[in-house]
Enzyme design. Structure first.
Site, PDB file in Angstrom:
ATOM      1  N   ARG A  16       0.879  -1.272  -0.180  1.00  0.00           N
ATOM      2  CA  ARG A  16      -0.109   0.088   0.070  1.00  0.00           C
ATOM      3  C   ARG A  16       0.926   1.337  -0.003  1.00  0.00           C
ATOM      4  O   ARG A  16       2.339   1.071   0.527  1.00  0.00           O
ATOM      5  CB  ARG A  16      -0.822   0.024   1.232  1.00  0.00           C
ATOM      6  N   ASP A  64       6.543 -10.317   8.467  1.00  0.00           N
ATOM      7  CA  ASP A  64       6.664  -9.190   9.672  1.00  0.00           C
ATOM      8  C   ASP A  64       8.090  -8.647   9.910  1.00  0.00           C
ATOM      9  O   ASP A  64       8.814  -9.327  10.385  1.00  0.00           O
ATOM     10  CB  ASP A  64       5.728 -10.030  10.927  1.00  0.00           C
ATOM     11  N   VAL A  65       8.106  -7.444   9.480  1.00  0.00           N
ATOM     12  CA  VAL A  65       9.274  -6.849   9.542  1.00  0.00           C
ATOM     13  C   VAL A  65      10.015  -6.632  10.857  1.00  0.00           C
ATOM     14  O   VAL A  65      10.900  -6.503  10.954  1.00  0.00           O
ATOM     15  CB  VAL A  65       9.342  -5.498   8.786  1.00  0.00           C
ATOM     16  N   SER A 144      10.884  10.833   8.346  1.00  0.00           N
ATOM     17  CA  SER A 144       9.708  11.699   8.513  1.00  0.00           C
ATOM     18  C   SER A 144      10.105  12.959   9.087  1.00  0.00           C
ATOM     19  O   SER A 144      11.244  13.152   9.790  1.00  0.00           O
ATOM     20  CB  SER A 144       8.592  11.004   9.459  1.00  0.00           C
ATOM     21  N   TYR A 157       6.841   7.252  17.504  1.00  0.00           N
ATOM     22  CA  TYR A 157       6.923   7.072  16.254  1.00  0.00           C
ATOM     23  C   TYR A 157       7.995   8.239  15.597  1.00  0.00           C
ATOM     24  O   TYR A 157       9.267   7.849  14.941  1.00  0.00           O
ATOM     25  CB  TYR A 157       5.818   7.662  15.569  1.00  0.00           C
TER      26      TYR A 157
HETATM   27  P1  NAP Z   1       0.660   3.059   4.860  1.00  0.00           P
HETATM   28  O1  NAP Z   1      -0.003   3.362   3.868  1.00  0.00           O
HETATM   29  O2  NAP Z   1       0.192   2.706   6.169  1.00  0.00           O
HETATM   30  O3  NAP Z   1       1.370   1.551   4.208  1.00  0.00           O
HETATM   31  C1  NAP Z   1       2.307   0.683   5.356  1.00  0.00           C
HETATM   32  C2  NAP Z   1       3.027  -0.310   4.695  1.00  0.00           C
HETATM   33  O4  NAP Z   1       3.861  -0.819   5.778  1.00  0.00           O
HETATM   34  C3  NAP Z   1       2.267  -1.483   4.388  1.00  0.00           C
HETATM   35  O5  NAP Z   1       2.403  -2.061   3.031  1.00  0.00           O
HETATM   36  C4  NAP Z   1       1.948  -2.353   5.534  1.00  0.00           C
HETATM   37  O6  NAP Z   1       1.676  -3.790   5.069  1.00  0.00           O
HETATM   38  C5  NAP Z   1       3.475  -2.262   5.839  1.00  0.00           C
HETATM   39  N1  NAP Z   1       3.609  -3.033   7.351  1.00  0.00           N
HETATM   40  C6  NAP Z   1       3.241  -2.174   8.420  1.00  0.00           C
HETATM   41  N2  NAP Z   1       3.363  -2.810   9.513  1.00  0.00           N
HETATM   42  C7  NAP Z   1       4.184  -4.114   8.981  1.00  0.00           C
HETATM   43  C8  NAP Z   1       4.738  -5.221   9.759  1.00  0.00           C
HETATM   44  N3  NAP Z   1       4.700  -5.438  11.085  1.00  0.00           N
HETATM   45  N4  NAP Z   1       5.450  -6.082   8.922  1.00  0.00           N
HETATM   46  C9  NAP Z   1       5.400  -5.702   7.687  1.00  0.00           C
HETATM   47  N5  NAP Z   1       4.915  -5.045   6.824  1.00  0.00           N
HETATM   48  C10 NAP Z   1       4.245  -3.951   7.729  1.00  0.00           C
HETATM   49  O7  NAP Z   1       2.188   3.780   5.315  1.00  0.00           O
HETATM   50  P2  NAP Z   1       2.628   5.043   4.116  1.00  0.00           P
HETATM   51  O8  NAP Z   1       2.048   5.802   4.481  1.00  0.00           O
HETATM   52  O9  NAP Z   1       2.886   4.449   3.033  1.00  0.00           O
HETATM   53  O10 NAP Z   1       3.933   5.009   4.733  1.00  0.00           O
HETATM   54  C11 NAP Z   1       5.394   4.453   4.346  1.00  0.00           C
HETATM   55  C12 NAP Z   1       6.317   5.107   5.113  1.00  0.00           C
HETATM   56  O11 NAP Z   1       6.426   6.425   4.944  1.00  0.00           O
HETATM   57  C13 NAP Z   1       6.233   4.620   6.675  1.00  0.00           C
HETATM   58  O12 NAP Z   1       7.839   4.393   7.080  1.00  0.00           O
HETATM   59  C14 NAP Z   1       5.892   6.019   7.243  1.00  0.00           C
HETATM   60  O13 NAP Z   1       6.359   6.260   8.657  1.00  0.00           O
HETATM   61  C15 NAP Z   1       6.480   7.105   6.584  1.00  0.00           C
HETATM   62  N6  NAP Z   1       5.693   8.394   6.425  1.00  0.00           N
HETATM   63  C16 NAP Z   1       4.589   8.447   5.956  1.00  0.00           C
HETATM   64  C17 NAP Z   1       3.898   9.609   6.096  1.00  0.00           C
HETATM   65  C18 NAP Z   1       2.508   9.774   5.847  1.00  0.00           C
HETATM   66  O14 NAP Z   1       1.728  10.754   5.914  1.00  0.00           O
HETATM   67  N7  NAP Z   1       1.717   8.868   5.212  1.00  0.00           N
HETATM   68  C19 NAP Z   1       4.620  10.579   6.453  1.00  0.00           C
HETATM   69  C20 NAP Z   1       5.765  10.569   6.716  1.00  0.00           C
HETATM   70  C21 NAP Z   1       6.504   9.535   6.751  1.00  0.00           C
HETATM   71  P3  NAP Z   1       0.054  -4.315   5.119  1.00  0.00           P
HETATM   72  O15 NAP Z   1      -0.638  -3.499   3.953  1.00  0.00           O
HETATM   73  O16 NAP Z   1      -0.075  -5.813   4.985  1.00  0.00           O
HETATM   74  O17 NAP Z   1      -0.563  -3.856   6.481  1.00  0.00           O
END
Ligand code: NAP
Length: 251
Positions: A16, A64-65, A144, A157
């Site tokens: 995702r 699971d990471v 982030s 976080y």
């Molecule tokens: P997201 O849409 O919630 O997707 C999270 C992804 O991580 C999914 O593929 C999920 O797998 C996977 N994941 C979560 N827990 C896991 C686990 N225990 N083992 C394996 N996979 C796991 O998040 P995103 O917004 O794309 O964020 C990606 C990165 O960007 C993260 O590091 C986040 O902190 C960073 N970030 C995001 C934002 C924001 O506003 N969105 C801002 C700053 C930084 P499943 O689909 O199977 O659950």
């Protein structure tokens, strides 16, 4: 401009959001891409389907990471399939809300394990593989703005993301003899599942503080990830690339 033909890429959390966008762009530009998911098998299949017709092969598996042995098994599976790993993107993460005085210890530990321990696990195994095979690859860690300026009610976080920034800088110099570059992309607000609830409540207020005037989409973060991973960024090492729409201006 970016050519990833004959490059093998591992993206964590590719089912995702930002990870899925990066998987698709890498595959579109010729890379073989492996990604893991935690729960979303169906969405993972959709990511693969979206890459059909692209030159590169895309594989995925559950992993699971936060589990050292699962990560080791997954990394070995990717090496067995592709022969080698050239690029690692440490992307998987969670973002939870907790006031520090009410934060249960399991919430603290869960965030540490998923957001930070995982980065050590993947980097540990992939760097070992790169060094043993003399692969001059590179790593992109997703941090982030929270790791740069802190974030109220998300202190666990923010602590993991600040740690990822110093981890990135440490390894950029530590791995210089092996010619392995290590950089980070630091997003601010991004329109993904992670921030959906917060954005649904406060979108207009949040946009007012973003000087480009919109909430970045997952692809807006994926392109800078690809840039850092590409040969176009061959002179960039230990860099934290801010991709926050001008929301947080870091010196
Ligand atoms: P997201 O849409 O919630 O997707 C999270 C992804 O991580 C999914 O593929 C999920 O797998 C996977 N994941 C979560 N827990 C896991 C686990 N225990 N083992 C394996 N996979 C796991 O998040 P995103 O917004 O794309 O964020 C990606 C990165 O960007 C993260 O590091 C986040 O902190 C960073 N970030 C995001 C934002 C924001 O506003 N969105 C801002 C700053 C930084 P499943 O689909 O199977 O659950």
């Amino acid at each position: 401009m970016f050519d990833f033909k004959e490059k093998n890429v591992l993206v964590t959390g590719g089912s995702r959001g930002i990870g899925a966008a990066a998987v698709k762009l890498f595959a579109h530009l010729g890379a073989n891409v492996a990604f893991n998911y935690n729960k979303n098998y169906r969405l993972s299949e959709e990511v693969v389907a979206a890459c059909e017709g692209y030159e590169g092969t895309v594989m995925f598996d559950e992993c699971d990471v936060s589990d050292y042995q699962e990560v080791q098994g997954f990394v070995n599976k990717v090496i067995a399939k592709f022969g080698q790993i050239d690029i690692l993107v440490n992307n998987a993460g969670i973002w939870e809300y907790d006031a520090i005085d009410e934060m249960p210890v399991d919430h603290w530990r869960r965030t540490m394990q998923i957001n930070l321990d995982s980065v050590y696990y993947f980097t540990h195994f992939v760097v070992k593989h790169m060094k043993e095979n003399n692969i001059q690859g590179n790593i992109v860690n997703i941090s982030s703005t929270a790791g740069q300026r802190g974030e109220a009610f998300h202190s666990h976080y923010a602590a993991t993301k600040g740690a990822i920034i110093s981890f990135t800088k440490s390894l950029a110099s530590e791995l210089s003899d092996s010619r392995i570059r290590v950089n980070s992309v630091a997003p601010g607000w991004v329109n993904t599942d992670m921030s959906a609830e917060a954005l649904s409540k406060d979108k207009e207020k949040i946009i007012k503080d973003i000087s480009v005037g919109f909430i970045p989409e997952a692809e807006d973060i994926a392109w800078p990830i690809l840039f850092l991973a590409s040969n176009s960024a061959r002179a960039i090492n230990g860099e934290i690339l801010n991709v926050n729409g001008g929301n947080v201006l870091c010196g």
